[in-house]
Design a protein around this motif. Structure first.
Motif, PDB file in Angstrom:
ATOM      1  N   LYS A   1       0.898  -1.207  -0.011  1.00 11.67           N
ATOM      2  CA  LYS A   1       0.087  -0.066   0.021  1.00 11.67           C
ATOM      3  C   LYS A   1       0.838   1.345  -0.069  1.00 11.67           C
ATOM      4  CE  LYS A   1      -2.712  -0.440   3.494  1.00 11.67           C
ATOM      5  NZ  LYS A   1      -3.471  -1.749   4.182  1.00 11.67           N
ATOM      6  N   LEU A   2       0.248   2.328  -0.688  1.00 14.82           N
ATOM      7  CA  LEU A   2       0.857   3.617  -0.600  1.00 14.82           C
ATOM      8  C   LEU A   2       0.597   4.448   0.618  1.00 14.82           C
ATOM      9  CD1 LEU A   2       3.086   5.616  -1.964  1.00 14.82           C
ATOM     10  CD2 LEU A   2       1.369   6.325  -3.391  1.00 14.82           C
ATOM     11  N   LYS A   3       1.166   5.094   1.286  1.00 20.55           N
ATOM     12  CA  LYS A   3       0.531   6.081   2.335  1.00 20.55           C
ATOM     13  C   LYS A   3       1.314   7.422   1.916  1.00 20.55           C
ATOM     14  CE  LYS A   3      -0.167   6.643   7.108  1.00 20.55           C
ATOM     15  NZ  LYS A   3       0.077   6.375   8.443  1.00 20.55           N
ATOM     16  N   LEU A   4       0.237   8.276   1.676  1.00 17.36           N
ATOM     17  CA  LEU A   4       0.755   9.706   1.562  1.00 17.36           C
ATOM     18  C   LEU A   4       0.189  10.620   2.711  1.00 17.36           C
ATOM     19  CD1 LEU A   4       0.781  11.515  -2.088  1.00 17.36           C
ATOM     20  CD2 LEU A   4      -0.812  12.262  -0.285  1.00 17.36           C
ATOM     21  N   GLN A   5       1.053  11.509   2.934  1.00 20.33           N
ATOM     22  CA  GLN A   5       0.825  12.435   3.889  1.00 20.33           C
ATOM     23  C   GLN A   5       1.173  13.749   3.472  1.00 20.33           C
ATOM     24  OE1 GLN A   5       2.058  10.518   7.617  1.00 20.33           O
ATOM     25  NE2 GLN A   5      -0.182  10.242   8.207  1.00 20.33           N
TER      26      GLN A   5
ATOM     27  N   ILE B   1       8.136   0.494  -7.913  1.00 21.77           N
ATOM     28  CA  ILE B   1       8.806   0.049  -6.587  1.00 21.77           C
ATOM     29  C   ILE B   1       8.153  -1.300  -6.050  1.00 21.77           C
ATOM     30  CG2 ILE B   1       9.489   0.740  -4.234  1.00 21.77           C
ATOM     31  CD1 ILE B   1       9.506   3.542  -4.887  1.00 21.77           C
TER      32      ILE B   1
ATOM     33  N   GLN C   1       5.088  13.307   2.800  1.00 22.59           N
ATOM     34  CA  GLN C   1       5.682  12.264   3.221  1.00 22.59           C
ATOM     35  C   GLN C   1       5.086  10.954   2.514  1.00 22.59           C
ATOM     36  OE1 GLN C   1       5.145  12.550   7.772  1.00 22.59           O
ATOM     37  NE2 GLN C   1       7.361  12.675   7.648  1.00 22.59           N
ATOM     38  N   LEU C   2       5.936  10.021   1.921  1.00 22.59           N
ATOM     39  CA  LEU C   2       5.414   8.890   1.195  1.00 22.59           C
ATOM     40  C   LEU C   2       5.955   7.627   1.775  1.00 22.59           C
ATOM     41  CD1 LEU C   2       5.858  10.288  -2.421  1.00 22.59           C
ATOM     42  CD2 LEU C   2       3.878   9.944  -1.176  1.00 22.59           C
ATOM     43  N   ARG C   3       5.297   6.927   2.198  1.00 23.65           N
ATOM     44  CA  ARG C   3       5.514   5.468   2.765  1.00 23.65           C
ATOM     45  C   ARG C   3       5.190   4.101   1.968  1.00 23.65           C
ATOM     46  NH1 ARG C   3       4.619   8.912   7.141  1.00 23.65           N
ATOM     47  NH2 ARG C   3       6.728   9.118   8.078  1.00 23.65           N
ATOM     48  N   ILE C   4       5.743   3.190   1.799  1.00 19.44           N
ATOM     49  CA  ILE C   4       5.472   2.168   0.941  1.00 19.44           C
ATOM     50  C   ILE C   4       5.152   1.023   2.287  1.00 19.44           C
ATOM     51  CG2 ILE C   4       5.599   0.155  -0.743  1.00 19.44           C
ATOM     52  CD1 ILE C   4       6.891   2.368  -2.507  1.00 19.44           C
ATOM     53  N   LEU C   5       3.999   0.519   2.514  1.00 18.54           N
ATOM     54  CA  LEU C   5       3.653  -0.292   3.419  1.00 18.54           C
ATOM     55  C   LEU C   5       3.552  -1.677   2.842  1.00 18.54           C
ATOM     56  CD1 LEU C   5       0.650   1.700   5.287  1.00 18.54           C
ATOM     57  CD2 LEU C   5       3.239   1.511   5.865  1.00 18.54           C
TER      58      LEU C   5
ATOM     59  N   ALA D   1       8.153  -0.650   3.994  1.00 22.80           N
ATOM     60  CA  ALA D   1       9.068  -1.250   3.461  1.00 22.80           C
ATOM     61  C   ALA D   1      10.163  -0.021   3.089  1.00 22.80           C
ATOM     62  CB  ALA D   1       8.726  -1.884   2.174  1.00 22.80           C
TER      63      ALA D   1
ATOM     64  N   TYR E   1      12.246   5.963  -5.229  1.00 19.31           N
ATOM     65  CA  TYR E   1      11.595   6.681  -4.177  1.00 19.31           C
ATOM     66  C   TYR E   1      11.679   8.384  -4.208  1.00 19.31           C
ATOM     67  CZ  TYR E   1      10.189   7.858   0.421  1.00 19.31           C
ATOM     68  OH  TYR E   1       9.739   8.582   1.590  1.00 19.31           O
TER      69      TYR E   1
END
Lengths: 116, 116
Positions: A5-9, A110, B9-13, B19, B92
């Motif tokens: 999953k992609l989490k964007l804040q 990715i 902020q971007l996070r790949i879960l 991750a 990224y």
């Protein structure tokens, strides 16, 4: 099978404070839904005090109030999101969507290398 | 005169784990710079243990290792970012830039309504 999953804040900082971000946007939506800061706080498992602080920060960061409160009445006063607040909220959600849209390809590029 | 900034902020879960995200990307860059996990941790004011955990999470989330370590040697073993790790890091950072680029307009549209 794993789940990627992609989490964007996105947060707009005004000096050291967050003028609007994920939590404040969610709170505005909860106030729209419930017509009250205390009910909105409850629905988000947030203390009334904390919800008030978030509202105060938004209201003093922007040129106009995003949330207005009414004192008294049978339910101890309600709150509503102003037209100005609706416009800011809508632009914020739009910004999130635009970002999500453009990075979907990068995310997949990715995510394909994560363990399946 | 106030200062308005956009923080993205971007996070790949990967299931419940991150991750890759802002902290892990920064750590990869610090390992590239210092050639060691302990030096990288130090430069980020992070404990060695925490840096190791972040490396472990990256390495087991992806199909290949992003960081490889060498044991022994005069400096007690070094670490380097693999070609695979470089590719993930670069994608990224590209994703971040693409998102920033597309929402610059939305950000300005909101920021103009902050108190000046």
């Amino acid at each position: 099978m794993h789940d990627a999953k992609l989490k964007l804040q996105l947060r707009i900082l005004w000096d050291e404070e967050i003028a609007i971000g994920p939590g404040k946007a969610q709170l505005l939506e909860a106030i729209q839904r419930t017509g009250s800061i205390s009910q909105a706080a409850k629905s988000m498992n947030m203390s009334y005090r904390r919800a008030w602080q978030l509202v105060e920060t938004m209201n003093h960061s922007f040129q106009q109030a995003l949330v207005e409160t009414q004192k008294g009445g049978t339910h101890g006063g309600g709150a509503h999101v102003t037209n100005f607040g609706e416009a800011i909220l809508s632009q914020y959600r739009q910004m999130e969507q635009n970002a999500h849209h453009v990075i979907e390809y990068d995310f997949q590029a990715i995510a394909q290398f994560l363990k399946q």
